[in-house]
Design a protein around this motif. Structure first.
Motif, PDB file in Angstrom:
ATOM      1  N   LYS A 247      -8.643  -8.616  -0.716  1.00  0.00           N
ATOM      2  CA  LYS A 247      -9.081  -7.517  -1.588  1.00  0.00           C
ATOM      3  C   LYS A 247     -10.538  -7.151  -1.320  1.00  0.00           C
ATOM      4  CE  LYS A 247      -7.490  -9.622  -5.328  1.00  0.00           C
ATOM      5  NZ  LYS A 247      -7.124  -9.913  -6.734  1.00  0.00           N
ATOM      6  N   LYS A 248     -11.379  -8.162  -1.175  1.00  0.00           N
ATOM      7  CA  LYS A 248     -12.800  -7.919  -0.895  1.00  0.00           C
ATOM      8  C   LYS A 248     -12.959  -7.179   0.437  1.00  0.00           C
ATOM      9  CE  LYS A 248     -17.263 -10.110  -1.030  1.00  0.00           C
ATOM     10  NZ  LYS A 248     -17.957 -10.731  -2.121  1.00  0.00           N
TER      11      LYS A 248
ATOM     12  N   LEU B  13     -12.381  -7.402  -9.360  1.00  0.00           N
ATOM     13  CA  LEU B  13     -10.967  -7.626  -9.057  1.00  0.00           C
ATOM     14  C   LEU B  13     -10.763  -8.651  -7.943  1.00  0.00           C
ATOM     15  CD1 LEU B  13      -9.662  -3.940  -9.189  1.00  0.00           C
ATOM     16  CD2 LEU B  13      -9.568  -5.690 -10.981  1.00  0.00           C
ATOM     17  N   CYS B  14     -11.828  -9.192  -7.421  1.00  0.00           N
ATOM     18  CA  CYS B  14     -11.757 -10.116  -6.276  1.00  0.00           C
ATOM     19  C   CYS B  14     -11.974 -11.567  -6.673  1.00  0.00           C
ATOM     20  CB  CYS B  14     -12.775  -9.699  -5.212  1.00  0.00           C
ATOM     21  SG  CYS B  14     -12.489  -8.054  -4.556  1.00  0.00           S
TER      22      CYS B  14
ATOM     23  N   TYR C 263       0.844  -1.202   0.000  1.00  0.00           N
ATOM     24  CA  TYR C 263       0.000   0.000   0.000  1.00  0.00           C
ATOM     25  C   TYR C 263       0.875   1.247   0.000  1.00  0.00           C
ATOM     26  CZ  TYR C 263      -3.148   3.588   1.857  1.00  0.00           C
ATOM     27  OH  TYR C 263      -3.866   4.737   2.061  1.00  0.00           O
TER      28      TYR C 263
ATOM     29  N   TRP D 157     -12.129  -3.561  -2.542  1.00  0.00           N
ATOM     30  CA  TRP D 157     -11.818  -3.521  -3.964  1.00  0.00           C
ATOM     31  C   TRP D 157     -13.082  -3.827  -4.770  1.00  0.00           C
ATOM     32  CZ3 TRP D 157      -6.541  -5.477  -6.008  1.00  0.00           C
ATOM     33  CH2 TRP D 157      -5.503  -4.999  -5.218  1.00  0.00           C
TER      34      TRP D 157
ATOM     35  N   LYS E 171      -2.660   3.674  -3.829  1.00  0.00           N
ATOM     36  CA  LYS E 171      -2.560   2.451  -4.613  1.00  0.00           C
ATOM     37  C   LYS E 171      -2.302   1.263  -3.695  1.00  0.00           C
ATOM     38  CE  LYS E 171      -0.339   0.325  -8.524  1.00  0.00           C
ATOM     39  NZ  LYS E 171       0.605   0.457  -9.620  1.00  0.00           N
ATOM     40  N   GLN E 172      -2.995   0.159  -3.992  1.00  0.00           N
ATOM     41  CA  GLN E 172      -2.839  -1.088  -3.271  1.00  0.00           C
ATOM     42  C   GLN E 172      -2.503  -2.177  -4.285  1.00  0.00           C
ATOM     43  OE1 GLN E 172      -6.550  -1.835  -1.260  1.00  0.00           O
ATOM     44  NE2 GLN E 172      -6.364  -0.042   0.029  1.00  0.00           N
TER      45      GLN E 172
END
Length: 81
Positions: free
Chosen positions: A59-60, A68-69, A29, A64, A35-36
C-alpha cells in the motif's frame, strides 16, 4: 451489478489452502474507478502479522495515505487483548 466489494479474508484463506502458501496478499484494482484493495492472510498469528506487513508495504509503495499503511490483523489484535 455491485462493483468493488471488499475481498474477504476467507478468500485469501482459500487461496492459502488451495495453493499451499502460508501467507497470502491479494491486491485488487479497478481501472474504471481507480479503487484499490488489499486483503492479507496468514495461517498462524506470526504469519498473519508478516502478511499484514507485506500488505502495508505494498500500500505504501502504491502511494496510499500513511494512515492506511499500518493495518494490523484482527486475529493478532484479539489475541493481544
Amino acid at each position: 451489478m455491485v462493483k468493488n466489494l471488499r475481498i474477504p479474508i476467507s478468500a485469501a484463506k482459500y487461496v492459502s489452502e488451495k495453493y499451499e502458501f502460508t501467507e497470502v496478499v491479494i491486491f485488487a484494482y479497478d481501472p474504471e474507478t481507480g479503487k484499490q484493495h488489499v486483503t492479507t492472510y496468514g495461517k498462524t498469528k506470526e504469519q498473519c502479522i508478516d502478511a499484514a506487513k507485506a500488505g502495508n508495504f505494498l500500500k505504501k509503495a502504491l502511494g496510499w495515505p500513511d494512515e492506511l499503511c499500518h493495518a494490523e490483523p484482527n486475529r493478532a489484535k484479539k489475541q493481544d487483548a
